[in-house]
Design a protein around this motif. Sequence first.
Motif, PDB file in Angstrom:
ATOM      1  N   SER A 104       2.393   7.676  -0.837  1.00  0.00           N
ATOM      2  CA  SER A 104       1.979   6.273  -0.781  1.00  0.00           C
ATOM      3  C   SER A 104       0.695   6.097   0.018  1.00  0.00           C
ATOM      4  CB  SER A 104       3.089   5.411  -0.167  1.00  0.00           C
ATOM      5  OG  SER A 104       3.334   5.789   1.173  1.00  0.00           O
ATOM      6  N   LYS A 105       0.317   7.126   0.770  1.00  0.00           N
ATOM      7  CA  LYS A 105      -0.904   7.061   1.577  1.00  0.00           C
ATOM      8  C   LYS A 105      -2.132   7.586   0.837  1.00  0.00           C
ATOM      9  CE  LYS A 105       1.801   7.565   5.836  1.00  0.00           C
ATOM     10  NZ  LYS A 105       2.085   8.413   7.024  1.00  0.00           N
ATOM     11  N   LYS A 117      -5.334   7.457  -1.094  1.00  0.00           N
ATOM     12  CA  LYS A 117      -6.351   6.415  -1.161  1.00  0.00           C
ATOM     13  C   LYS A 117      -7.062   6.492  -2.508  1.00  0.00           C
ATOM     14  CE  LYS A 117      -7.093   6.543   3.848  1.00  0.00           C
ATOM     15  NZ  LYS A 117      -8.071   6.812   4.942  1.00  0.00           N
ATOM     16  N   THR A 155       3.379   3.038  -5.511  1.00  0.00           N
ATOM     17  CA  THR A 155       2.266   3.991  -5.625  1.00  0.00           C
ATOM     18  C   THR A 155       2.000   4.318  -7.086  1.00  0.00           C
ATOM     19  OG1 THR A 155       2.863   4.928  -3.484  1.00  0.00           O
ATOM     20  CG2 THR A 155       1.415   6.237  -4.870  1.00  0.00           C
ATOM     21  N   GLN A 156       3.071   4.473  -7.880  1.00  0.00           N
ATOM     22  CA  GLN A 156       2.882   4.751  -9.304  1.00  0.00           C
ATOM     23  C   GLN A 156       2.154   3.600  -9.998  1.00  0.00           C
ATOM     24  OE1 GLN A 156       6.933   5.809 -10.612  1.00  0.00           O
ATOM     25  NE2 GLN A 156       6.201   7.911 -10.841  1.00  0.00           N
ATOM     26  N   ASN A 175       0.114   1.407  -8.576  1.00  0.00           N
ATOM     27  CA  ASN A 175      -1.274   1.373  -8.098  1.00  0.00           C
ATOM     28  C   ASN A 175      -2.124   2.447  -8.763  1.00  0.00           C
ATOM     29  OD1 ASN A 175      -0.665  -0.761  -6.392  1.00  0.00           O
ATOM     30  ND2 ASN A 175      -0.359   0.536  -4.589  1.00  0.00           N
ATOM     31  N   LEU A 176      -1.566   3.650  -8.891  1.00  0.00           N
ATOM     32  CA  LEU A 176      -2.314   4.735  -9.534  1.00  0.00           C
ATOM     33  C   LEU A 176      -2.549   4.438 -11.008  1.00  0.00           C
ATOM     34  CD1 LEU A 176      -0.752   7.983  -7.971  1.00  0.00           C
ATOM     35  CD2 LEU A 176      -3.124   7.218  -7.774  1.00  0.00           C
TER      36      LEU A 176
END
Length: 335
Positions: free
Chosen positions: A135-136, A138, A161-162, A164-165
């Motif tokens: 999750s970190k 960038k 995170t998934q 966002n990616l």
Amino acid sequence: MSSSPGTSVRYLIAGELNRNFIITPGKKVIEDQPGGSLLYSAAGAAIWENGIGLISLIGENYPQHWITEINHQEWDSRGIQVSPQTIDQRSFIAFHDTENFSIENPVQHFSKLGLPYPRALLGYQSNNESASNLSKIKVSEIPADYFDATAAHIAPMDSITQINLATALQQGHINTITLSPGPQSMNAINWEQIPAVVKGITAFIVRKKLLMDFFKSRVTDLWDMAKWICSYGCEYAVIMRDQGGYMLYDSTKDEKTIIPSYPTNIIDPTGSADAFCGGFLVGYRTTYNPIEAVVYGSISASLTVEGSGPFYALGALPGLAQARCEHLKKMVQRV
């Protein structure tokens, strides 16, 4: 990370890097081996194609010689970000047989086998930090040319995170994105997040057990589950069955297909699901046929489980993968 091979990046893999401790189904002990969804997925893709870029996060304590080994595969490691702190990236798995395993209580497993407990596993907790630390990652530090790749796979990690990616990659030139959820994402309490996870992706690839745990009693038929997942904007759903083989639902044609696992002698099942995902990604981008993509994935998994470690399958005889591919195509079953 600074390594960049001469080949341009065509396929992206985002996932975790681990230090694996494994007890295989044959009770062979493997200590402190490079692993994680990132490497197994990349290897599954590299069986078929090159031009692979890696996205992950490691602690400053991650063995540098393993990064060198990764670079020797001619994979682009510039997307592996280094956190200025130590991260426990150890992962333990003990197989009871080729399908059932445990990640808990390694002391008990070594004691049962009458083997000394590895010093490198002292203080190990099964809820290791590696997946949560993804999750970190960038997005701003992902190399700019990575966004010119043609396809990407996002391995299991937390759903935010998934999302966002996937969003960041879709804003580039990447129009083929596959995603495999982890246990946390498929917890029923995260029911409301799944539509955002699958929206706009090409394929959602999930283990049968995780899918059933997620739906609980809401839906009982696996094909209905797959159709529900796709209803939120995903073209294909692939269910990895416990007994081997894959269920493919194609929402663009409302078609159901069963593709078996390639029959082989399983030595170490570690990473087989991730290798499948890498093979599927390349197979789909190469053929634009989801059935053939599952066949590619099944072959990648078969080559992976015949030995141990993420790089084992890359030593397969030239032409073997393609020969298996042609054989498996004959075993596809329409439902």
